[in-house]
Enzyme design. Structure first.
Site, PDB file in Angstrom:
ATOM      1  N   SER A 149       0.802  -1.224   0.000  1.00  0.00           N
ATOM      2  CA  SER A 149       0.000   0.000   0.000  1.00  0.00           C
ATOM      3  C   SER A 149       0.835   1.275   0.000  1.00  0.00           C
ATOM      4  CB  SER A 149      -0.951   0.019   1.204  1.00  0.00           C
ATOM      5  OG  SER A 149      -0.251   0.291   2.398  1.00  0.00           O
ATOM      6  N   LYS A 178       0.511   3.985   7.168  1.00  0.00           N
ATOM      7  CA  LYS A 178      -0.223   4.845   6.241  1.00  0.00           C
ATOM      8  C   LYS A 178       0.189   6.301   6.424  1.00  0.00           C
ATOM      9  CE  LYS A 178      -3.130   1.735   4.475  1.00  0.00           C
ATOM     10  NZ  LYS A 178      -2.355   0.575   4.955  1.00  0.00           N
TER      11      LYS A 178
END
Length: 203
Positions: free
Chosen positions: A124, A162
């Site tokens: 990601s 993230k």
């Protein structure tokens, strides 16, 4: 024996001096000898020696000039603990408490930072050049600036890597992979555990 804690670069230098002195002379150095050898004053040496004892690397006896005793001298003096793996896709189990290994980035990062390392699992963050199998160096702290890459604990159970964007009552955890959607959660469900300060990759 106290649980070992990581050393600053200066503390590691003092420990290295003590080890070398003991190996060469078969006895412990005095505080004055450590200071002379490293070019620092006795007060500074005393603070470093006290820190080494508190962190579980040496023992000392009060009122004795050569009282320093090394503890388990086979263990490396410096290192950042590798705590486990961190999700760079869907969140996975929270970072485990147990340490698996150590890595010494002392020459790459500032002294006195509370650092640890995580292995990345997932894709990601590939547009930030963080790939599956990389290791990220994380500064342990509970606050972050918008846009920083963080280790975020989700609902107290799962950890993920993230970009961090607080938005009042909600927080957006944004992947850096255009094929993936951001995770938007109530702010109370997101806890910052650290901020990424470096990436390591083995080819």
């Amino acid at each position: 024996m106290p649980r070992r804690q990581n050393l600053t670069k200066r503390q590691a230098h003092v420990l290295d001096f003590i080890r070398n002195y003991v190996a060469e002379n078969n006895l412990a150095p005095t505080l004055g000898e450590i200071g002379d050898g490293l070019g620092v004053n006795r007060v500074t040496v005393f603070e470093h020696v006290r820190a080494l004892e508190q962190k579980g690397w040496i023992r000392t006896e009060r009122h004795l000039s050569r009282s320093i005793e090394l503890i388990d001298d086979n263990t490396a003096a410096r290192g950042v603990p590798i705590y486990g793996r961190i999700a760079a896709g869907q969140p996975i189990d929270v970072v485990p408490e147990a340490e698996r290994d150590t890595f010494d980035p002392a020459d790459l990062f500032q002294d006195d930072k509370d650092l640890y390392m995580l292995e990345v699992h997932g894709e990601s963050m590939i547009e930030d050049h963080i790939r599956d199998g990389d290791h990220v160096i994380v500064e342990s702290r509970q606050t972050a600036q918008p846009g920083e890459t963080v280790v975020a604990l989700v609902r107290g159970q799962e950890a993920t890597l993230k970009r961090y964007y607080p938005m009042g009552k909600e927080t957006r955890l944004e992947p850096r992979n255009s094929t993936m959607e951001p995770i938007v959660l109530p702010t109370q469900d997101v806890t910052v555990q650290g901020v990424v300060v470096g990436v390591l990759r083995q080819y």
